[in-house]
Design a protein around this motif. Sequence first.
Motif, PDB file in Angstrom:
ATOM      1  N   MET A  26     101.950 -54.865  58.571  1.00 14.90           N
ATOM      2  CA  MET A  26     102.711 -54.985  59.421  1.00 14.90           C
ATOM      3  C   MET A  26     102.126 -54.579  60.821  1.00 14.90           C
ATOM      4  N   GLY A  42     112.176 -49.284  65.573  1.00 10.27           N
ATOM      5  CA  GLY A  42     110.778 -49.734  65.529  1.00 10.27           C
ATOM      6  C   GLY A  42     110.533 -50.477  64.309  1.00 10.27           C
ATOM      7  N   ARG A  82     102.932 -43.470  60.587  1.00  9.50           N
ATOM      8  CA  ARG A  82     103.661 -43.698  62.080  1.00  9.50           C
ATOM      9  C   ARG A  82     104.832 -42.570  62.088  1.00  9.50           C
ATOM     10  N   GLY A  94     111.243 -54.781  55.990  1.00 11.05           N
ATOM     11  CA  GLY A  94     111.284 -53.387  55.597  1.00 11.05           C
ATOM     12  C   GLY A  94     110.109 -52.726  55.612  1.00 11.05           C
ATOM     13  N   ASP A  95     110.057 -51.640  54.890  1.00 12.91           N
ATOM     14  CA  ASP A  95     108.959 -50.538  55.035  1.00 12.91           C
ATOM     15  C   ASP A  95     107.764 -51.274  53.927  1.00 12.91           C
ATOM     16  N   ALA A  96     106.736 -51.654  54.423  1.00 12.93           N
ATOM     17  CA  ALA A  96     105.825 -52.224  53.499  1.00 12.93           C
ATOM     18  C   ALA A  96     105.142 -51.547  52.776  1.00 12.93           C
ATOM     19  N   ALA A 136     103.966 -53.555  64.162  1.00 15.25           N
ATOM     20  CA  ALA A 136     105.416 -53.429  64.983  1.00 15.25           C
ATOM     21  C   ALA A 136     105.108 -53.176  66.280  1.00 15.25           C
TER      22      ALA A 136
HETATM   23  O1  LIG Z   1     108.973 -53.170  59.980  1.00 13.38           O
HETATM   24  C1  LIG Z   1     108.343 -52.098  60.038  1.00 13.38           C
HETATM   25  C2  LIG Z   1     107.726 -51.359  60.917  1.00 13.38           C
HETATM   26  C3  LIG Z   1     106.893 -50.541  60.628  1.00 13.38           C
HETATM   27  N1  LIG Z   1     106.502 -50.398  59.397  1.00 13.38           N
HETATM   28  C4  LIG Z   1     106.815 -51.197  58.268  1.00 13.38           C
HETATM   29  O2  LIG Z   1     106.209 -51.026  57.264  1.00 13.38           O
HETATM   30  N2  LIG Z   1     107.684 -52.143  58.618  1.00 13.38           N
END
Ligand SMILES: O=c1cc[nH]c(=O)[nH]1
Length: 210
Positions: free
Chosen positions: A132, A193, A103, A200-202, A134
């Motif tokens: 995720m 976003g 993304r 957080g960021d998986a 989002a």
């Molecule tokens: O909260 C989010 C949003 C996008 N991607 C993720 O990993 N976590």
Amino acid sequence: MRVHVADHPLITHKLTVLRDKNTPSPIFRSLTEELVTLLAYEATREVRTETVEIETPVTTTTGLAISSPRPLVVPILRAGLGMLEGMVKLLPTAEVGFLGMLRDEETFEPKTYAERLPDDLSGRQCFVLDPMLATGGSLGAAIKFLFDRGADDVTAICLLAAPEGVAALEKLTEGRDVKLVLGTVDERLDEHGYIVPGLGDAGDRLYGLV
Ligand SMILES: O=c1cc[nH]c(=O)[nH]1
Ligand SMILES: O=P(O)(O)OC[C@H]1O[C@H](OP(=O)(O)OP(=O)(O)O)[C@H](O)[C@@H]1O
Ligand SMILES: [Mg+2]
């Protein structure tokens, strides 16, 4: 689109540990695998089967076998890879296709950087994995990829979703047979976003910073 939210105490317990910023990657990885196993129970409820006849040590009986064509499991890299092992343990006859998506953190548009899928997906049951959901851009693009190859039976499994992402997917999949199985739906997206409260960021939590 049919949406199923698990909201089960075991799932909430495991998600609570995943959300904790102090949970290290090895535990995050094993919890992700355990969670997909629990969600897959619902996600595979309509997996296609055929009747088979077998002999037990006692008698002859009929049972069920997962039918052909084999289901296709599609993890969205990177983070979806963390769900793959748990899924194929439950569906050992499945084939695996890959989609790599990143993304853009300014526009939230997903960029596809890798694709390895069968050319023709007509008649295949597809299971898409991404922890995720989002804005819905990445999962939406993945599902569109599968539709464009002829898929008409798609189930997506996500651990956490934002209401905004669920609404975006509803719109995109209008009139199509798509099932969305979620661990839970969080409050909202923040201005970056990110899912709130989220985790957080998986991808980073599974595999570290890139
Ligand atoms: O909260 C989010 C949003 C996008 N991607 C993720 O990993 N976590
Ligand atoms: O619903 P969206 O707004 O599209 O956001 C969700 C996407 O973002 C994350 O991937 P990311 O782009 O961070 O890639 P990564 O898995 O390599 O970290 C996540 O795993 C989803 O694929
Ligand atoms: Mg990421």
